[in-house]
Design a protein around this motif. Structure first.
Motif: not given
Ligand code: AMP
Length: 420
Positions: A377-384
């Motif tokens: 994946a070009d971008y990873v979004l982290l959401l906690g």
């Protein structure tokens, strides 16, 4: 599992179908440029169509058809090739009433009960074109040029056009006679099929794969020596068009189409890497076929190309097929509210056309990151939960270790900009 797919058929998995999509895209574009429109006919037809349109004495009709009786007691056959159906449609849908030439193409599965081996299947796929209403040699030239351009665009090497002329109902009887005179003294040495062909269809002896028949055929008379003036001129003219289009060709006197409605041009395209199944395209002129199937006298010319064999040849030659699209954004989340938010965001990203994925297995954050890596994946979004409380997510670009916070209200716009 005790139920397996029928012999001679294939499953094409997503890693394979991207290749098929690529071939299909190239073909559709090519046909558009050459002015051929797509025709789709049924996968099964009245059995009589193939008996009359392919020919009672051919291997296809005698040995290879998938024929069944339906509940209305009709004899139907899964199409073993495309031309007969297209000609039926030309007559039935009265395409002869439209401006000529009528130029169509088709692609799809064909069915033949053959002995399966590499490059030979019971369900296989053909791309084909048919050009109706022109007896001009430029029409023969155009369809050969179309096939040639297809392989050229794909980047295939080592191709050769083989071409011959089988004459017409005026000059073919003389050739038939010459062939019979030549083979008669050797009949007892020939295979059983050729002994039958000798009376019904002596041209097809030239096509026999049996070593003894093949050896005999080497010195048989050539059809091009028997052509009438019209056929001779037509043949020379087709060759001149090929030269003008810079298409190399070789005259192959053993190349035939054995039925009466096949006339003049017969051709094949061969590729040198593929081994025994080297023919990737075959076609020719069939000036008698439309009338044979009940339509008005209409000339026609066309070809069919095997697509499995193209894929094999591309593979053998190491030709890269352009990669299909990959995941642009992976949303990794931790905790149930963050997961819900990630799901909402996922749909928003997809609405804008961004290729996005999130976890569907309830995996740990570490496992999600590993999977994102695998997807490249070009971008990873982290959401906690913590990010959610601040209405942000952490954004990391592929291959980089640092990450930066982006406001959740701006994230879609931000990614759209970045991925431009
Ligand atoms: P034909 O319709 O027999 O003239 O075949 C045209 C092209 O279709 C051939 O040149 C092959 O590339 C392909 N083809 C024919 N039969 C098969 C088969 N059983 N399996 C795979 N490809 C085939």
């Amino acid at each position: 599992m005790d139920i397996v797919r029928p012999r001679g058929t294939n499953d094409f998995l997503p890693k394979d179908t991207v290749k098929w999509h690529y071939l299909e895209t190239v073909l559709r574009k090519l046909c558009e440029e050459f002015g051929y429109g797509e025709i789709r006919t049924p996968l099964f037809e009245d059995t009589n169509l193939f008996q009359r349109g392919v020919g009672d004495t051919t291997d296809i009709v005698q040995k290879e058809m998938y024929t069944f009786t339906d509940q209305g007691d009709r004899s139907l056959t899964l199409r073993p090739e495309g031309t007969a159906s297209v000609v039926r449609a030309y007559v039935e849908d009265k395409l002869y009433g439209e401006a000529q030439p009528v130029k169509v193409y088709y692609m799809g599965p064909m069915f033949r009960y053959e002995r399966p081996q590499a490059g030979r299947y019971r369900q296989f796929h053909q791309f084909g074109v048919e050009c109706f209403g022109s007896n001009h040699p430029a029409a023969d030239g155009e369809i050969i040029a179309l096939a040639w351009e297809f392989y050229r665009r794909l980047g295939l090497k080592g191709l050769e056009v083989s071409i011959n002329s089988v004459g017409c109902p005026k000059c073919r009887p003389k050739y038939r006679q010459l062939l019979q005179d030549y083979f008669r003294p050797h009949l007892d040495k020939m295979c059983k099929s050729c002994q039958e062909r000798f009376e019904k269809n002596p041209l097809r002896i030239l096509d026999c794969k049996n070593p003894e028949c093949k050896e005999l055929a080497k010195d048989a008379p050539n059809s091009t020596d028997c052509l009438c003036e019209e056929c001779q001129e037509h043949f020379q003219s087709v060759c001149a068009y090929l030269t003008a289009a810079d298409i190399p060709y070789k005259i192959d006197h053993r190349l035939v189409r054995g039925l009466d409605y096949y006339t003049k041009t017969a051709f094949e395209i061969l590729v040198d890497t593929i081994g025994a199944q080297s023919a990737i395209c075959g076609g020719g002129r069939y000036d008698g076929l439309v009338a044979q199937l009940g339509g008005p006298e209409t000339p026609g010319v066309g070809f069919a190309a095997g697509l499995e064999r193209v894929l094999v040849a591309l593979d053998q030659q190491g030709v890269e097929i352009p990669a299909s699209s990959h995941t642009q954004v992976y949303l990794a989340s931790l905790g149930s509210s963050a997961d819900l938010k990630a799901f909402q965001l996922l749909q928003e990203l997809r609405k804008t056309g961004i290729i996005a994925e999130k976890d569907l297995l309830g995996r740990s954050l570490k496992a999600q990151m590993k999977y994102a890596d695998k997807l490249q994946a070009d971008y990873v979004l982290l959401l906690g939960e913590e990010e959610l409380a601040q209405n942000i997510c952490m954004v990391r670009q592929m291959g980089k270790s640092e990450q930066a916070p982006v406001d959740l209200d701006n994230i879609v716009l931000f990614l759209k900009e970045q991925l431009k």
